[in-house]
Design an enzyme around this catalytic site. Sequence first.
Site, short mmCIF file in Angstrom:
data_model
loop_
_atom_site.label_atom_id
_atom_site.label_comp_id
_atom_site.label_asym_id
_atom_site.label_seq_id
_atom_site.Cartn_x
_atom_site.Cartn_y
_atom_site.Cartn_z
N ALA A 1 2.75 -5.16 6.25
CA ALA A 1 3.11 -5.25 7.66
C ALA A 1 1.85 -5.35 8.51
CB ALA A 1 3.93 -4.03 8.06
N GLN B 1 0.30 -3.44 10.65
CA GLN B 1 -0.63 -2.31 10.58
C GLN B 1 -0.65 -1.69 9.18
OE1 GLN B 1 -2.89 -1.01 12.62
NE2 GLN B 1 -2.56 -2.56 14.19
N SER B 2 -0.76 -2.53 8.18
CA SER B 2 -0.71 -2.08 6.78
C SER B 2 -1.95 -1.30 6.38
CB SER B 2 -0.55 -3.30 5.87
OG SER B 2 -0.74 -2.95 4.52
N ASN B 3 -1.75 -0.06 5.92
CA ASN B 3 -2.84 0.72 5.34
C ASN B 3 -3.30 0.08 4.03
OD1 ASN B 3 -2.68 2.74 7.36
ND2 ASN B 3 -1.01 3.73 6.26
N ALA C 1 -3.26 -3.09 3.22
CA ALA C 1 -4.09 -4.27 3.50
C ALA C 1 -5.50 -3.85 3.87
CB ALA C 1 -3.46 -5.09 4.62
#
Length: 335
Positions: free
Chosen positions: A72, A74-76, A78
């Site tokens: 998503a 705000q992916s942690n 990523a």
Amino acid sequence: MIDPFPRLSLAHLPTPLEPMPRLSAALDGPEIWIKRDDCTGLSTGGNKARKLEFLMAEAQAQGAEIVVTQGATQSNHARQTAAAAAKLGMECHLILEDRTGYNYENYRFNGNILIDVLHGATIEHRPPGLDMRQELDLIVEAMRDVGRNVYSIPGGGSNPTGALGYVTAAFEMLSQFEAQGIAVDCIVHATGSAGTQAGLLVGLRAAGSPIKVLGIGVNAPRNHQEEAVYRLACATAERIGKPGLIARADVAANCDYVGLGYGMATDESNEAIDLFAQTDAILLDPVYSAKAASGLIDLTRKGQFRNGERIVFLHTGGAASLSAYTHEFDTMAVA
């Protein structure tokens, strides 16, 4: 058990295990401890660092020059994948899905997105509702067609390779429990892509531990979430040579705290952020850890966790995204 699998040293391990005396007193329920996987390092920390130790080792073993993953906005996951790639001198390409519809400037450009860019990752955005696994496969296939050696990482790093990170975490935690002389009744944490919960269950049961694991869902309905965890736990157990280790009854998820959807804060998750910060100086993120904490708080207030029990809250990290959610806290007084 884990020795045959390639592994890199990317995380700061072991992470601390600490009591939370002021939160425990505020809730007047069980004795609460916290496992600080927000302290793993690798770009502000988080649970994905443990998974990436195995995933990136596999990527290196395959001679990959670029890693590609999806998540998503705000992916942690990523963010930590971009960090691991930068540390190892690999390229990183991210495919990020808009799952909230938020148009706030901070949400679109701050938090994890800012950090992704700082680590040198390239980013493609996708509208909501697409099959993100298919989107990932299409990008990877296109890169391979032009001769790139690509390593594909599923969302959340959650496959049997990534889940090995939490098999080893389970043994780490059991060692800490023994060293500190504490008996633990339940481990509570956020569950989404399923790898953390699946790995924990496999590690605990492989060690002969009966400690319960409760995942607080951040996205899917309970049946879907539990089935995803069970399938991945079974595949992970088979990967380490222990087929049949996990029973369906081992898997428990409570998905009552999702709210309007993934990545969308709730009044209860905002309360959890305030309470953790103001009692034991712990920072949570709105997407994962705060929703798990809101479940812990509510279940304690309802008497599911009681005096005399000892609960460990596994903090999966993510506070880097707080600056993307300033719209949730705009009523706070700023002197």
